[in-house]
Enzyme design. Structure first.
Site, PDB file in Angstrom:
ATOM      1  N   ARG A 228       0.815  -1.212   0.000  1.00 17.28           N
ATOM      2  CA  ARG A 228       0.000   0.000   0.000  1.00 17.28           C
ATOM      3  C   ARG A 228       0.850   1.265   0.000  1.00 17.28           C
ATOM      4  O   ARG A 228       0.366   2.336  -0.380  1.00 17.28           O
ATOM      5  CB  ARG A 228      -0.970  -0.013   1.179  1.00 17.28           C
ATOM      6  CG  ARG A 228      -2.344   0.492   0.779  1.00 17.28           C
ATOM      7  CD  ARG A 228      -3.353   0.613   1.885  1.00 17.28           C
ATOM      8  NE  ARG A 228      -3.496  -0.503   2.767  1.00 17.28           N
ATOM      9  CZ  ARG A 228      -3.026  -0.536   4.020  1.00 17.28           C
ATOM     10  NH1 ARG A 228      -2.364   0.488   4.519  1.00 17.28           N
ATOM     11  NH2 ARG A 228      -3.216  -1.603   4.758  1.00 17.28           N
TER      12      ARG A 228
ATOM     13  N   TYR B  97     -13.753  22.228 -12.605  1.00 16.57           N
ATOM     14  CA  TYR B  97     -14.132  20.911 -13.128  1.00 16.57           C
ATOM     15  C   TYR B  97     -15.360  20.422 -12.355  1.00 16.57           C
ATOM     16  O   TYR B  97     -15.397  20.501 -11.115  1.00 16.57           O
ATOM     17  CB  TYR B  97     -12.930  19.998 -12.901  1.00 16.57           C
ATOM     18  CG  TYR B  97     -13.056  18.572 -13.368  1.00 16.57           C
ATOM     19  CD1 TYR B  97     -13.299  18.271 -14.696  1.00 16.57           C
ATOM     20  CD2 TYR B  97     -12.875  17.518 -12.475  1.00 16.57           C
ATOM     21  CE1 TYR B  97     -13.381  16.958 -15.121  1.00 16.57           C
ATOM     22  CE2 TYR B  97     -12.934  16.198 -12.887  1.00 16.57           C
ATOM     23  CZ  TYR B  97     -13.201  15.934 -14.218  1.00 16.57           C
ATOM     24  OH  TYR B  97     -13.277  14.637 -14.631  1.00 16.57           O
TER      25      TYR B  97
ATOM     26  N   ASP C 209      -5.760  22.882  -9.563  1.00 17.31           N
ATOM     27  CA  ASP C 209      -5.898  21.769 -10.500  1.00 17.31           C
ATOM     28  C   ASP C 209      -5.114  22.192 -11.743  1.00 17.31           C
ATOM     29  O   ASP C 209      -5.576  23.001 -12.538  1.00 17.31           O
ATOM     30  CB  ASP C 209      -7.381  21.536 -10.807  1.00 17.31           C
ATOM     31  CG  ASP C 209      -7.598  20.355 -11.748  1.00 17.31           C
ATOM     32  OD1 ASP C 209      -6.680  20.049 -12.538  1.00 17.31           O
ATOM     33  OD2 ASP C 209      -8.692  19.765 -11.704  1.00 17.31           O
TER      34      ASP C 209
ATOM     35  N   LYS D 283      -4.567  12.530 -18.169  1.00 11.37           N
ATOM     36  CA  LYS D 283      -4.546  13.368 -19.360  1.00 11.37           C
ATOM     37  C   LYS D 283      -3.156  13.380 -20.002  1.00 11.37           C
ATOM     38  O   LYS D 283      -2.828  12.485 -20.749  1.00 11.37           O
ATOM     39  CB  LYS D 283      -5.023  14.783 -19.000  1.00 11.37           C
ATOM     40  CG  LYS D 283      -6.313  14.807 -18.174  1.00 11.37           C
ATOM     41  CD  LYS D 283      -7.519  14.275 -18.921  1.00 11.37           C
ATOM     42  CE  LYS D 283      -8.724  13.954 -18.052  1.00 11.37           C
ATOM     43  NZ  LYS D 283      -9.202  14.990 -17.170  1.00 11.37           N
TER      44      LYS D 283
HETATM   45  C1  PLP Z   1     -10.206  14.892 -16.142  1.00  7.94           C
HETATM   46  C2  PLP Z   1      -9.984  15.942 -15.144  1.00  7.94           C
HETATM   47  C3  PLP Z   1      -9.874  15.629 -13.795  1.00  7.94           C
HETATM   48  C4  PLP Z   1     -10.141  14.258 -13.247  1.00  7.94           C
HETATM   49  O1  PLP Z   1      -9.290  13.316 -13.713  1.00  7.94           O
HETATM   50  P1  PLP Z   1      -9.597  11.749 -13.646  1.00  7.94           P
HETATM   51  O2  PLP Z   1      -8.237  11.183 -13.720  1.00  7.94           O
HETATM   52  O3  PLP Z   1     -10.463  11.448 -14.817  1.00  7.94           O
HETATM   53  O4  PLP Z   1     -10.277  11.478 -12.341  1.00  7.94           O
HETATM   54  C5  PLP Z   1      -9.593  16.656 -12.917  1.00  7.94           C
HETATM   55  N1  PLP Z   1      -9.430  17.912 -13.341  1.00  7.94           N
HETATM   56  C6  PLP Z   1      -9.539  18.260 -14.643  1.00  7.94           C
HETATM   57  C7  PLP Z   1      -9.344  19.665 -15.028  1.00  7.94           C
HETATM   58  C8  PLP Z   1      -9.839  17.282 -15.577  1.00  7.94           C
HETATM   59  O5  PLP Z   1     -10.003  17.630 -16.845  1.00  7.94           O
END
Ligand code: PLP
Length: 418
Positions: A78, A132, A204, A229
């Site tokens: 973990r 988001y 973010d 992403k």
């Molecule tokens: C896609 C996204 C997330 C979340 O990511 P996941 O890996 O799909 O949980 C968070 N912030 C932004 C700006 C995003 O585009």
């Protein structure tokens, strides 16, 4: 989880190389980051260490295991193994000012991990109004249940933001550019105001990554990314990260351990493999996005192109002065208010897939209606002509932009027929 000076052996090597590391250019750091000898052995990439149980030589070592809760130390699956440590270490090296990085099973889990590390019942959280959508839901759902009060703010109204603080304001959640509407805020200024009020700032930073916007260097306390992403980059894994300086890294790590957060070594190896080409992919997809956005701007069917790297687009000047790079994700707004015409356009596209997420090598298109999402700042802004609100978000991949433009041209023809 990995810190710069995580393990005793690494620490010595690190002390010797720290200065030259900082001087290395980004492309070089992307190649070298996280590839410590003790994790790679004689091969180029750290192998996939699949493990739940870590074995101890004797009971004495077993007894001292849990007490020595340090990065880069075998304990139990973990807390990860060398594959996950190498990825966390690489991300830490790429984020100037970070003492360490915590990995999470998704970007949303990383946002939750950061907010839960900072907030207590009774605290007030300020969230950017263009956040988001799952961030919004987390604030108004889970965090509300835990006794945290959320107030949304207009990220472009700095004076209004400064007036939002009260003595219970503990944290500020930023996102730059904002999801879907792509507005660019002055994040360093907002973070500075947060600091003056004793609040912790979280961003973010999925769109820009540390390559396009070094968040901690810009005064933000915790930088969160959906690695799904750009770091993943191939639409085949989900993961998230949070990087911070010493104080918040400790809290992030403790909270993640308490929540039992862990990522698979297979996914960590995929992410590491993909990280090596992230700089090249971002450059190519940014150039593709600007080419497509520039073409869209010339179309009579388009009311507004929302692409910060495009000269003349909303937020471009701020983007130009505060960012070092972009990516392939941008939006545009149609002149028509006919949602079925928009559907005809998207359905006619051949090269653009229809689906959530973004940042992969392949292009995507989805519709959005931003007018309905915000609570604190009207969208579209009053200064825009016509009040058009039907948006399409494009994630530009690595195809030739000329082919993508031809595909969109087909889409507009289908929209015309509809
Ligand atoms: C896609 C996204 C997330 C979340 O990511 P996941 O890996 O799909 O949980 C968070 N912030 C932004 C700006 C995003 O585009």
């Amino acid at each position: 989880m990995g810190r710069r000076s995580g393990n005793p052996q690494g620490r010595r090597a690190r002390a010797l190389t720290d200065k030259t590391d900082r001087e290395k250019r980004t492309a070089t750091r992307l190649v070298e980051a996280g590839r410590r000898k003790e994790w790679t052995g004689p091969v180029v990439n750290p192998p996939v260490w699949r493990a739940s149980t870590h074995l101890y030589p004797d009971t004495k070592a077993l007894r001292s295991g849990p007490a020595r809760n340090e990065d880069g130390r075998f304990f139990y699956g973990r807390r990860g193994g060398p594959t996950q440590w190498a990825l966390a270490d690489a991300l830490t090296e790429l984020e100037a000012g970070a003492a360490g990085t915590v990995l999470y099973p998704s970007g949303v889990a990383a946002i939750a991990g950061a907010l839960l590390a900072v907030l207590d019942p009774g605290d007030v959280l300020l969230v950017t109004d263009n956040a988001y959508d799952p961030t919004r839901s987390m604030a108004t759902g889970l965090l509300k249940r835990l006794g945290v009060e959320t107030r949304f703010f207009d990220p472009l109204d700095i004076d209004g933001f400064a007036g939002r603080f009260c003595d219970r304001t503990k944290a500020v959640m930023l996102e730059n550019p904002g999801s879907l509407t792509m507005d660019v805020c002055d994040a360093p200024a907002l973070a500075e105001i947060a600091r003056r009020h004793g609040a912790t700032s979280i961003i973010d930073n999925t769109w820009a990554t540390a390559l396009g916007f070094p968040a901690l260097e810009n005064g933000i306390d915790i930088s969160v990314m959906s690695l799904t992403k750009h770091v993943g980059g191939h639409s085949d894994l989900l993961m998230g990260s949070a990087s911070a300086g010493e104080r918040w890294y400790r809290e992030l790590r403790r909270t993640a351990q308490e929540l039992g957060q862990v990522v698979s070594p297979d996914d960590a190896a995929l992410a590491l493999r993909s990280l090596r080409t992230m700089g090249l992919r971002l450059k190519a997809s940014t150039a593709g996005a600007v080419a497509v956005a520039d073409w869209l701007q010339s179309r009579p069917e388009v009311a507004q192109v929302l692409c910060p790297p495009l000269p003349g687009a909303p937020g471009h000047d701020l983007w130009q002065s505060q960012f070092k790079g972009g990516c392939g994700l941008f939006s545009f707004v149609l002149a028509t208010q006919d949602a079925s015409a928009r559907a005809a356009l998207i359905d006619a596209l051949d090269l653009f897939g229809i689906g959530f997420s973004w940042g992969g090598f392949e292009s995507l298109a989805i519709p959005f209606d931003a007018g309905t999402m915000r609570t604190d700042s009207p969208w579209p802004p009053e200064s825009w002509p016509g009040g058009a609100t039907l948006g399409i978000r494009l994630s530009i991949g690595l195809e030739d932009p000329e082919d993508l433009i031809a595909d969109l041209e087909r889409g507009f023809a289908a929209m015309e027929r509809a």
